[in-house]
Design a protein around this motif. Structure first.
Motif, mmCIF file in Angstrom:
data_model
loop_
_atom_site.group_PDB
_atom_site.id
_atom_site.type_symbol
_atom_site.label_atom_id
_atom_site.label_comp_id
_atom_site.label_asym_id
_atom_site.label_seq_id
_atom_site.Cartn_x
_atom_site.Cartn_y
_atom_site.Cartn_z
ATOM 1 N N GLU A 1 26.423 2.082 -35.073
ATOM 2 C CA GLU A 1 25.295 1.254 -34.623
ATOM 3 C C GLU A 1 24.012 1.713 -35.303
ATOM 4 O O GLU A 1 23.204 0.895 -35.750
ATOM 5 N N SER A 2 23.825 3.021 -35.409
ATOM 6 C CA SER A 2 22.638 3.565 -36.090
ATOM 7 C C SER A 2 22.580 3.072 -37.526
ATOM 8 O O SER A 2 21.506 2.673 -38.015
ATOM 9 N N ALA A 3 23.720 3.091 -38.201
ATOM 10 C CA ALA A 3 23.770 2.637 -39.601
ATOM 11 C C ALA A 3 23.384 1.165 -39.714
ATOM 12 O O ALA A 3 22.667 0.775 -40.646
ATOM 13 N N GLU A 4 23.830 0.362 -38.765
ATOM 14 C CA GLU A 4 23.487 -1.062 -38.788
ATOM 15 C C GLU A 4 21.984 -1.271 -38.592
ATOM 16 O O GLU A 4 21.379 -2.144 -39.215
ATOM 17 N N ILE A 5 21.381 -0.460 -37.760
ATOM 18 C CA ILE A 5 19.931 -0.561 -37.531
ATOM 19 C C ILE A 5 19.176 -0.072 -38.766
ATOM 20 O O ILE A 5 18.189 -0.674 -39.177
ATOM 21 N N VAL A 6 19.643 1.014 -39.367
ATOM 22 C CA VAL A 6 19.019 1.520 -40.596
ATOM 23 C C VAL A 6 19.088 0.446 -41.679
ATOM 24 O O VAL A 6 18.138 0.276 -42.447
ATOM 25 N N HIS A 7 20.188 -0.295 -41.720
ATOM 26 C CA HIS A 7 20.318 -1.379 -42.699
ATOM 27 C C HIS A 7 19.178 -2.388 -42.534
ATOM 28 O O HIS A 7 18.573 -2.817 -43.524
ATOM 29 N N LYS A 8 18.862 -2.751 -41.303
ATOM 30 C CA LYS A 8 17.750 -3.675 -41.042
ATOM 31 C C LYS A 8 16.413 -3.032 -41.416
ATOM 32 O O LYS A 8 15.553 -3.668 -42.020
ATOM 33 N N LEU A 9 16.248 -1.784 -41.009
ATOM 34 C CA LEU A 9 14.975 -1.094 -41.251
ATOM 35 C C LEU A 9 14.710 -0.875 -42.735
ATOM 36 O O LEU A 9 13.562 -0.908 -43.166
ATOM 37 N N LYS A 10 15.756 -0.645 -43.516
ATOM 38 C CA LYS A 10 15.522 -0.341 -44.935
ATOM 39 C C LYS A 10 14.870 -1.521 -45.653
ATOM 40 O O LYS A 10 14.088 -1.312 -46.582
ATOM 41 N N HIS A 11 15.134 -2.744 -45.204
ATOM 42 C CA HIS A 11 14.492 -3.896 -45.829
ATOM 43 C C HIS A 11 13.009 -3.961 -45.468
ATOM 44 O O HIS A 11 12.177 -4.353 -46.296
ATOM 45 N N LYS A 12 12.678 -3.529 -44.278
ATOM 46 C CA LYS A 12 11.264 -3.453 -43.889
ATOM 47 C C LYS A 12 10.570 -2.337 -44.677
ATOM 48 O O LYS A 12 9.423 -2.478 -45.097
ATOM 49 N N ASN B 1 6.671 -1.443 -49.630
ATOM 50 C CA ASN B 1 6.514 -0.849 -50.958
ATOM 51 C C ASN B 1 6.844 0.647 -50.992
ATOM 52 O O ASN B 1 6.208 1.411 -51.710
ATOM 53 N N LEU B 2 7.846 1.036 -50.207
ATOM 54 C CA LEU B 2 8.282 2.434 -50.174
ATOM 55 C C LEU B 2 9.651 2.536 -50.849
ATOM 56 O O LEU B 2 10.681 2.679 -50.188
ATOM 57 N N GLY B 3 9.646 2.437 -52.164
ATOM 58 C CA GLY B 3 10.891 2.450 -52.924
ATOM 59 C C GLY B 3 11.734 3.681 -52.685
ATOM 60 O O GLY B 3 12.953 3.586 -52.490
ATOM 61 N N ASP B 4 11.115 4.859 -52.679
ATOM 62 C CA ASP B 4 11.861 6.092 -52.416
ATOM 63 C C ASP B 4 12.414 6.097 -50.990
ATOM 64 O O ASP B 4 13.521 6.575 -50.745
ATOM 65 N N GLY B 5 11.644 5.567 -50.069
ATOM 66 C CA GLY B 5 12.101 5.466 -48.685
ATOM 67 C C GLY B 5 13.289 4.529 -48.560
ATOM 68 O O GLY B 5 14.212 4.782 -47.781
ATOM 69 N N TYR B 6 13.277 3.467 -49.340
ATOM 70 C CA TYR B 6 14.401 2.530 -49.344
ATOM 71 C C TYR B 6 15.663 3.231 -49.836
ATOM 72 O O TYR B 6 16.737 3.082 -49.244
ATOM 73 N N LEU B 7 15.534 3.998 -50.911
ATOM 74 C CA LEU B 7 16.689 4.727 -51.444
ATOM 75 C C LEU B 7 17.207 5.742 -50.435
ATOM 76 O O LEU B 7 18.413 5.880 -50.233
ATOM 77 N N LEU B 8 16.290 6.450 -49.791
ATOM 78 C CA LEU B 8 16.693 7.412 -48.773
ATOM 79 C C LEU B 8 17.403 6.712 -47.614
ATOM 80 O O LEU B 8 18.440 7.170 -47.135
ATOM 81 N N ALA B 9 16.874 5.577 -47.177
ATOM 82 C CA ALA B 9 17.486 4.821 -46.087
ATOM 83 C C ALA B 9 18.894 4.357 -46.466
ATOM 84 O O ALA B 9 19.805 4.388 -45.631
ATOM 85 N N SER B 10 19.073 3.952 -47.717
ATOM 86 C CA SER B 10 20.400 3.526 -48.173
ATOM 87 C C SER B 10 21.396 4.681 -48.116
ATOM 88 O O SER B 10 22.530 4.509 -47.658
ATOM 89 N N LYS B 11 20.965 5.854 -48.554
ATOM 90 C CA LYS B 11 21.836 7.036 -48.488
ATOM 91 C C LYS B 11 22.127 7.412 -47.037
ATOM 92 O O LYS B 11 23.263 7.750 -46.688
ATOM 93 N N PHE B 12 21.100 7.362 -46.216
ATOM 94 C CA PHE B 12 21.256 7.705 -44.805
ATOM 95 C C PHE B 12 22.213 6.728 -44.113
ATOM 96 O O PHE B 12 23.063 7.136 -43.314
ATOM 97 N N GLU B 13 22.086 5.459 -44.442
ATOM 98 C CA GLU B 13 22.984 4.446 -43.880
ATOM 99 C C GLU B 13 24.443 4.807 -44.197
ATOM 100 O O GLU B 13 25.307 4.775 -43.314
ATOM 101 N N SER B 14 24.712 5.171 -45.432
ATOM 102 C CA SER B 14 26.071 5.571 -45.833
ATOM 103 C C SER B 14 26.521 6.810 -45.077
ATOM 104 O O SER B 14 27.675 6.893 -44.624
ATOM 105 N N GLN B 15 25.625 7.782 -44.951
ATOM 106 C CA GLN B 15 25.962 8.999 -44.216
ATOM 107 C C GLN B 15 26.351 8.679 -42.767
ATOM 108 O O GLN B 15 27.323 9.227 -42.243
#
Length: 106
Positions: A50-61, A66-80
């Motif tokens: 469930e956390s990963a699904e929420i991170v998926h939504k948040l990463k688009h926000k 304009n937080l490109g590095d944050g987007y990449l981190l969120a993508s990695k975190f989602e996978s984790q």
């Protein structure tokens, strides 16, 4: 120095349509705190899928702000999270807190 959230992508997407920009920002300002709370609640319950699904939504926000590095981190975190790991949790929370503070100033 870490990049801070900004509205440059909103400006680009909205193409000088101030009314549309304000509508999009209103949605973001309304949804973000609810999604952050849902994320924190799911982490507390160790519902990592469930956390990963929420991170998926948040990463688009995150990307919209304009937080490109944050987007990449969120993508990695989602996978984790899908692998029941929350190794990047502390870094992700920093990004969420930055966004929360930014949105409060709008």
């Amino acid at each position: 120095m870490k990049k801070l959230p900004d509205l440059s992508k909103f400006d680009e997407i909205c193409d000088n349509d101030e009314e549309f920009k304000m509508q999009m920002l209103a949605i973001l300002i309304k949804e973000f705190p609810l999604e952050k709370k849902a994320f924190l609640d799911s982490i507390e319950r160790k519902s990592y899928r469930e956390s990963a699904e929420i991170v998926h939504k948040l990463k688009h926000k995150i990307n919209l702000l304009n937080l490109g590095d944050g987007y990449l981190l969120a993508s990695k975190f989602e996978s984790q999270l899908f692998n029941n790991s929350k190794e990047l949790y502390d870094e992700f929370i920093i990004i969420l807190n930055q966004i929360e503070q930014f949105l409060k100033k709008l």
